[in-house]
Design a protein around this motif. Structure first.
Motif, PDB file in Angstrom:
ATOM      1  N   TRP A  35     -16.169  -1.319  -5.702  1.00 43.14           N
ATOM      2  CA  TRP A  35     -15.738  -2.578  -4.943  1.00 43.14           C
ATOM      3  C   TRP A  35     -14.550  -3.187  -5.456  1.00 43.14           C
ATOM      4  N   TYR A  36     -14.413  -3.382  -6.734  1.00 42.23           N
ATOM      5  CA  TYR A  36     -13.298  -3.858  -7.381  1.00 42.23           C
ATOM      6  C   TYR A  36     -12.088  -3.310  -7.204  1.00 42.23           C
ATOM      7  N   ALA A  37     -12.326  -1.866  -7.347  1.00 42.60           N
ATOM      8  CA  ALA A  37     -11.089  -0.886  -7.220  1.00 42.60           C
ATOM      9  C   ALA A  37     -10.533  -0.947  -5.772  1.00 42.60           C
ATOM     10  N   GLY A  38     -11.501  -1.360  -4.720  1.00 41.09           N
ATOM     11  CA  GLY A  38     -10.946  -1.392  -3.285  1.00 41.09           C
ATOM     12  C   GLY A  38     -10.254  -2.669  -3.400  1.00 41.09           C
ATOM     13  N   LYS A  39     -10.614  -3.744  -3.918  1.00 44.21           N
ATOM     14  CA  LYS A  39      -9.865  -5.256  -3.997  1.00 44.21           C
ATOM     15  C   LYS A  39      -8.393  -5.075  -4.372  1.00 44.21           C
ATOM     16  N   TYR A  40      -8.416  -4.397  -5.610  1.00 48.53           N
ATOM     17  CA  TYR A  40      -7.067  -4.167  -6.307  1.00 48.53           C
ATOM     18  C   TYR A  40      -6.197  -3.231  -5.436  1.00 48.53           C
ATOM     19  N   PHE A  41      -6.756  -2.216  -4.838  1.00 51.53           N
ATOM     20  CA  PHE A  41      -5.987  -1.086  -4.370  1.00 51.53           C
ATOM     21  C   PHE A  41      -5.649  -1.753  -2.855  1.00 51.53           C
ATOM     22  N   GLY A  42      -6.157  -2.692  -2.315  1.00 51.55           N
ATOM     23  CA  GLY A  42      -5.800  -3.545  -1.162  1.00 51.55           C
ATOM     24  C   GLY A  42      -4.567  -4.272  -1.518  1.00 51.55           C
ATOM     25  N   HIS A  43      -4.780  -4.905  -2.504  1.00 48.88           N
ATOM     26  CA  HIS A  43      -3.618  -5.863  -3.188  1.00 48.88           C
ATOM     27  C   HIS A  43      -2.444  -5.024  -3.307  1.00 48.88           C
ATOM     28  N   PHE A  44      -2.554  -3.934  -4.098  1.00 50.44           N
ATOM     29  CA  PHE A  44      -1.444  -3.272  -4.492  1.00 50.44           C
ATOM     30  C   PHE A  44      -0.858  -2.676  -3.046  1.00 50.44           C
ATOM     31  N   ILE A  45      -1.421  -2.201  -2.190  1.00 56.73           N
ATOM     32  CA  ILE A  45      -1.012  -1.994  -0.863  1.00 56.73           C
ATOM     33  C   ILE A  45      -0.244  -2.952  -0.263  1.00 56.73           C
ATOM     34  N   LYS A  46      -0.521  -4.216  -0.064  1.00 52.40           N
ATOM     35  CA  LYS A  46       0.055  -5.326   0.365  1.00 52.40           C
ATOM     36  C   LYS A  46       1.059  -5.950  -0.114  1.00 52.40           C
ATOM     37  N   LYS A  47       1.284  -5.839  -1.509  1.00 50.65           N
ATOM     38  CA  LYS A  47       2.055  -6.458  -2.407  1.00 50.65           C
ATOM     39  C   LYS A  47       3.257  -5.680  -2.876  1.00 50.65           C
TER      40      LYS A  47
END
Length: 299
Positions: free
Chosen positions: A43-55
């Motif tokens: 769950w937390y990996a998904g949040k950080y992965f999404g943030h990494f993709i966006k930024k």
């Protein structure tokens, strides 16, 4: 006695079942805790992965809506992987198989029902990564012209010159030609006009070209082009073409307006005539006189 014996046996069976469940729970507790930990980590990996993709990965993509959708998609995919991994840790293979089969059937049904929407969605992904169209560009497509104010996974919204927004499905943009005025820094402007038949054509060409050259500076590999095009009804027609910075339709109209004013001022200074069509109306005067005489003779 018989009833007491049956109740005792039933109670013992219940206790045995409860003891069995308790043992199963105790044996499954480590796997259950491990499954929870794995799911939370995903769950937390998904949040950080999404943030990494966006930024980071989508840093050059100008559409915030596209960034948000892709980041959300990455988060959902990561969480689903964590969910299936947790089921596998709990040895729920049958449940995992049923979930995957159900997801396949539901996905097929949704895909068939939303073919048009999916087409627009994939077109939106394509548009988001194409440099040919960005927010702020002035485009002409599907008989509409205006500035792009939004690009999302469903449509492109342009604001026309009359301040009305037009929403065009992404598939229409992908499947049809479109013209982007903002795609290049400079464009060629054309002005058409005509001069009187008595004019010195060499002088007209010189004066017109000079008037445009003083107003619009031409860069390297650019030049002002002047061509006589036709013998008109009352004038010899020509067109002149020159380069100038252009970002939208307003810049084109402004350049044409300034060019026309400069040409007119130069013609006034050099006594060059811009004729206008003259129409002669024949009211049939001779026929009118004959009919008048005929009426008088009858009287």
């Amino acid at each position: 006695m018989f009833k007491d014996f049956d109740i005792k046996r039933a109670f013992e069976k219940i206790l045995d079942k409860l003891y069995g469940w308790g043992e199963d729970i105790l044996l499954a507790t480590p796997n259950f805790l491990l499954a929870i930990v794995v799911f939370v980590l995903f769950w937390y990996a998904g949040k950080y992965f999404g943030h990494f993709i966006k930024k980071v990965l989508l840093k050059k993509v100008g559409q915030e809506s596209i960034k948000a959708i892709l980041a959300r998609t990455a988060f959902i995919v990561t969480v689903l992987v964590g969910f299936f991994t947790a089921l596998a840790i709990l040895d729920l293979d049958k449940v995992l198989t049923s979930v995957l089969a159900g997801a396949g059937v539901v996905g097929l049904a949704i895909g068939l029902a939303l073919q048009g929407t999916l087409h627009n969605t994939f077109s939106g992904f394509i548009l988001s990564f194409l440099p040919n169209i960005q927010i702020g560009d002035w485009i002409v497509t599907n008989n509409h012209e205006g500035r792009v104010i939004d690009i999302n996974l469903r449509s492109v919204t342009i604001m026309e010159a009359d301040n009305n927004a037009v929403v065009i499905p992404n598939s229409k943009i992908i499947d049809a030609p479109f013209k982007n005025f903002t795609g290049t820094k400079r464009s060629r402007i054309t002005i058409s006009c005509g001069v009187g038949y008595e004019s010195d054509l060499e002088l007209v060409k010189k004066v017109t070209t000079k008037a445009i050259a003083e107003l619009f500076k031409q860069e390297k590999n650019e030049e002002i082009e002047f061509f006589y095009t036709a013998f008109g009804d009352s004038s010899i027609n020509y067109l002149i073409r020159f380069w100038t910075p252009i970002k939208d339709r307003k810049d084109i109209l402004d350049a044409q307006s300034k060019g026309i004013m400069a040409i007119k001022a130069a013609y006034n200074a050099n006594n060059i005539n811009i004729p206008f069509p003259i129409r002669t109306l024949d009211f049939g005067k001779n026929k009118f006189r004959a009919e008048t005489l005929h009426i008088k003779n009858m009287e």
